[in-house]
Design a protein around this motif. Structure first.
Motif, PDB file in Angstrom:
ATOM      1  N   THR A  16     -19.268  15.755  11.724  1.00 14.49           N
ATOM      2  CA  THR A  16     -19.213  16.473  10.483  1.00 14.49           C
ATOM      3  C   THR A  16     -17.622  17.472  10.471  1.00 14.49           C
ATOM      4  N   TRP A  19     -15.346  14.841   8.956  1.00 13.23           N
ATOM      5  CA  TRP A  19     -15.789  14.682   7.722  1.00 13.23           C
ATOM      6  C   TRP A  19     -15.243  15.782   6.829  1.00 13.23           C
ATOM      7  N   THR A  23     -12.656  15.315   3.567  1.00 18.04           N
ATOM      8  CA  THR A  23     -13.189  15.539   2.145  1.00 18.04           C
ATOM      9  C   THR A  23     -12.255  16.592   1.770  1.00 18.04           C
ATOM     10  N   ASP A  30     -15.191   9.610  -2.433  1.00 17.82           N
ATOM     11  CA  ASP A  30     -16.786   9.598  -2.044  1.00 17.82           C
ATOM     12  C   ASP A  30     -17.040   9.094  -0.536  1.00 17.82           C
ATOM     13  N   THR A  31     -17.777   9.857   0.139  1.00 16.50           N
ATOM     14  CA  THR A  31     -18.057   9.521   1.520  1.00 16.50           C
ATOM     15  C   THR A  31     -19.436   9.373   1.743  1.00 16.50           C
ATOM     16  N   LYS A 232     -18.270  12.268  -4.253  1.00 16.95           N
ATOM     17  CA  LYS A 232     -19.881  12.578  -3.976  1.00 16.95           C
ATOM     18  C   LYS A 232     -20.105  12.038  -2.344  1.00 16.95           C
ATOM     19  N   HIS A 233     -20.785  12.885  -2.037  1.00 13.27           N
ATOM     20  CA  HIS A 233     -20.938  12.729  -0.327  1.00 13.27           C
ATOM     21  C   HIS A 233     -22.380  12.831  -0.047  1.00 13.27           C
ATOM     22  N   THR A 234     -22.900  11.713   0.701  1.00  9.63           N
ATOM     23  CA  THR A 234     -24.028  11.552   1.093  1.00  9.63           C
ATOM     24  C   THR A 234     -24.100  11.564   2.730  1.00  9.63           C
ATOM     25  N   LEU A 235     -24.790  12.498   3.420  1.00 16.40           N
ATOM     26  CA  LEU A 235     -24.840  12.514   4.902  1.00 16.40           C
ATOM     27  C   LEU A 235     -26.500  12.195   5.397  1.00 16.40           C
ATOM     28  N   THR A 254     -19.914  19.701  -2.449  1.00 22.58           N
ATOM     29  CA  THR A 254     -21.299  19.460  -3.002  1.00 22.58           C
ATOM     30  C   THR A 254     -21.777  17.934  -2.227  1.00 22.58           C
ATOM     31  N   TYR A 255     -23.057  18.175  -1.598  1.00 21.62           N
ATOM     32  CA  TYR A 255     -23.189  16.985  -0.746  1.00 21.62           C
ATOM     33  C   TYR A 255     -24.842  16.771  -0.924  1.00 21.62           C
ATOM     34  N   THR A 256     -25.009  15.672  -0.366  1.00 20.23           N
ATOM     35  CA  THR A 256     -26.743  15.373  -0.180  1.00 20.23           C
ATOM     36  C   THR A 256     -26.947  14.999   1.320  1.00 20.23           C
TER      37      THR A 256
END
Length: 262
Positions: A16, A19, A23, A30-31, A232-235, A254-256
């Motif tokens: 991260t 990451w 970002t 998007d990642t 948009k970012h999803t981990l 902002t991330y999920t």
């Protein structure tokens, strides 16, 4: 493919740090990030195991329609990047310890490298080190146990402080003026390290360089997202979701965060 996400994976939450740099530099991309915490740390595994895990992660990111893969793990890069690049036809970015700038700017001609056993013993690391560190003393220290503590969320603990101090002391005794962090987990230890090191010692990690290389490769391959919207970012993690959330809590994008078995 321009609108497809950048795929990033690491042996756990450490990637991260990469990451965050990506970002920050590429806010419209998007990642998707994979924290392979179930199998962390990679550093104590064999080359064959590391390669198999890297293939597993890459396959999952391709399944999630990623347009480029960033191997945000020093151990995975130094052991598996050659195999990944021969096996897949999309761009694959690797990361390795930033030995070159340390070797160029050292005044004492003594440089410390804190990394995992899997990185320090790899063929790629040895070649890179030999190329840039002639006439320079390199003090290599294997950071056994550091990744495990970070993966458990035990960064600001007496146990971490004692362990880290035991690894840094031999380097200080040798009068290093640059400390290279050879694992993407280790930048989370910089606040602790700054308390142990003098202002004359420069700490180097590879995060910004990897982000710049990712941007350059996206441009060269006409894959840069031209969309003006924020990415948009999803981990995903196959470990403890709360630890991943906690390590990201000060992040501004902002991330999920989601659990995923992979």
């Amino acid at each position: 493919m321009q609108n497809q996400p950048i795929g990033i994976f690491d042996s756990g939450v450490g990637g991260t740090t990469i990451w965050k740099e990506i970002t920050s530099l590429l806010p419209h991309e998007d990642t998707i990030f994979l924290a392979d915490s179930k199998y962390a740390p990679y550093g104590k595994r064999s080359k064959e195991e590391i390669t198999a895990l890297s293939i597993k992660n890459t396959e999952k990111l391709l399944e999630l329609n990623c347009k480029i893969i960033v191997v945000a793990c020093n151990t995975a890069t130094t052991n598996a990047i050659k195999t990944l690049r021969s096996k897949y036809d999309i761009p694959i970015i690797g990361i390795e310890p930033a030995i070159k700038p340390a070797a160029i700017y050292t005044k004492t001609k003594k440089v410390g490298i804190l990394a995992t056993k899997g990185t320090l013993s790899s063929e790629l690391f040895v070649k890179t080190s030999d190329l840039y560190t002639q006439n320079i003393e390199v003090i290599e220290v294997v950071g056994t146990g550091l990744v495990e503590l970070i993966e458990k969320g035990k960064i600001n603990t007496d146990e971490m402080h004692t362990l880290l101090h035991s690894y840094i002391t031999p380097m200080l005794d040798k009068n290093i003026d640059h400390l290279v962090l050879g694992c993407t987990h280790y930048p989370y230890l910089i606040p602790l390290l700054k308390k142990m090191l003098s202002d004359q010692i420069t700490i180097i990690d590879s995060g910004e360089a990897v982000a710049r290389q990712t941007k350059a490769v996206l441009i060269a391959n006409h894959l840069l997202n031209s969309d003006s919207e924020i990415g948009k970012h999803t981990l995903y993690t196959n470990g403890n979701v709360d630890i991943l959330k906690n390590i990201l809590h000060k992040n501004t994008v902002t991330y999920t965060v989601k659990a995923l078995d992979f």
